[in-house]
Design an enzyme around this catalytic site. Structure first.
Site, short mmCIF file in Angstrom:
data_model
loop_
_atom_site.label_atom_id
_atom_site.label_comp_id
_atom_site.label_asym_id
_atom_site.label_seq_id
_atom_site.Cartn_x
_atom_site.Cartn_y
_atom_site.Cartn_z
N VAL A 17 50.36 -77.08 31.53
CA VAL A 17 50.94 -77.34 32.86
C VAL A 17 52.05 -76.30 32.57
CG1 VAL A 17 49.48 -78.96 34.21
CG2 VAL A 17 51.90 -79.52 33.22
N SER A 18 52.63 -76.19 33.69
CA SER A 18 53.62 -75.13 33.40
C SER A 18 55.02 -75.51 33.46
CB SER A 18 53.68 -73.97 34.48
OG SER A 18 52.51 -73.29 34.05
N THR A 19 55.23 -76.81 33.59
CA THR A 19 56.47 -77.34 34.17
C THR A 19 56.87 -78.72 33.39
OG1 THR A 19 56.50 -78.35 35.88
CG2 THR A 19 57.26 -76.11 36.62
N GLN A 22 55.46 -81.53 36.12
CA GLN A 22 54.25 -81.36 36.18
C GLN A 22 53.87 -82.56 34.87
OE1 GLN A 22 53.04 -76.97 36.23
NE2 GLN A 22 52.67 -77.70 38.39
N SER A 56 55.06 -72.38 30.45
CA SER A 56 55.39 -72.36 31.03
C SER A 56 54.92 -70.47 30.61
CB SER A 56 56.59 -71.63 31.75
OG SER A 56 58.10 -71.52 30.18
#
Length: 228
Positions: A17-19, A22, A56
């Protein structure tokens, strides 16, 4: 390929996941985990590890857990890398092709569930190669169309490139300073003190900036100004 991944049920699941938000909330993680678990159960695969990375960056340089996972695959700890979505693994098709080539050299394959692609199979490798060829063709066509459009614009007399954003006052002031006998350094210092902006918006002028300004095609420049 030195080994046949299909003969070894060991796999590693990679989830990204990017963040950080999340990662903490589980948004996106559970969907990827569920899709990978269902596939592995259906195919009777042995999950050696589930690697979860919050990053990210899409390149391996910014994803240390992915880099480590690829090294583990190279060492033979597992023979397939399972990802729910291809964009969780590679930033573009070229990167995916590079990883697939690496896997081919070391005897492991990549399974991307959203594309239904398994590079450990002849059909999967062929499909990936076809996708790569299509992407290369599209890049070539785009380049050709761009060159043709630029050529047509030049033929019409259209001026290309970034628009000039240095003010006319700045040009006139620089010309006036040089004509009055100011040195290159004195001209640069005066433009800086008076707050004149360069093309990039910076108010800090150097001798090289002034030389380029006076040599620009904005106005007629007396050769003597550049020689002094």
């Amino acid at each position: 390929m030195t080994k046949n991944p299909l003969s070894d049920p060991r796999v590693v699941v990679y989830i990204r996941v990017s963040t950080a938000e999340q990662g903490q909330s589980g948004l996106g993680l559970e969907a990827q985990r569920a899709a990978a678990a269902a596939y592995c159960e259906r195919e009777n695969l042995q999950v050696v590890d589930v690697v979860v990375e919050v990053a990210s960056a899409k390149s391996t340089k910014g994803r240390p857990l992915l880099a480590n996972t690829l090294e583990r695959l190279d060492r033979g700890e597992a023979h397939r890398l399972i990802v729910a979505k291809v964009d969780r693994l590679a930033r573009n098709l070229l990167d995916l092709l590079g990883m697939a080539d690496r896997g081919d050299r070391h005897g492991w394959g990549i399974v991307t569930l959203d594309l239904g692609l398994d590079t450990s199979t002849p059909a999967g490798r062929f499909s990936l190669q076809m996708m790569g060829g299509a992407a290369e063709l599209e890049r070539s066509l785009i380049g050709q169309r761009t060159r043709e459009a630029l050529g047509a614009a030049r033929a019409r007399g259209t001026r290309l490139g970034r628009p000039r954003i240095i003010s006319e006052d700045t040009y006139r002031r620089a010309f006036a300073l040089r004509e009055s006998g100011s040195t290159w350094q004195q001209t640069a210092d005066t433009l800086t003190v008076e707050g004149h902006r360069k093309a990039n918006g910076s108010p800090s002028w150097a001798i090289s900036n002034v030389r380029r300004l006076l040599a620009s095609p904005y106005g007629a420049v007396q050769p003597a100004l550049l020689a002094r």
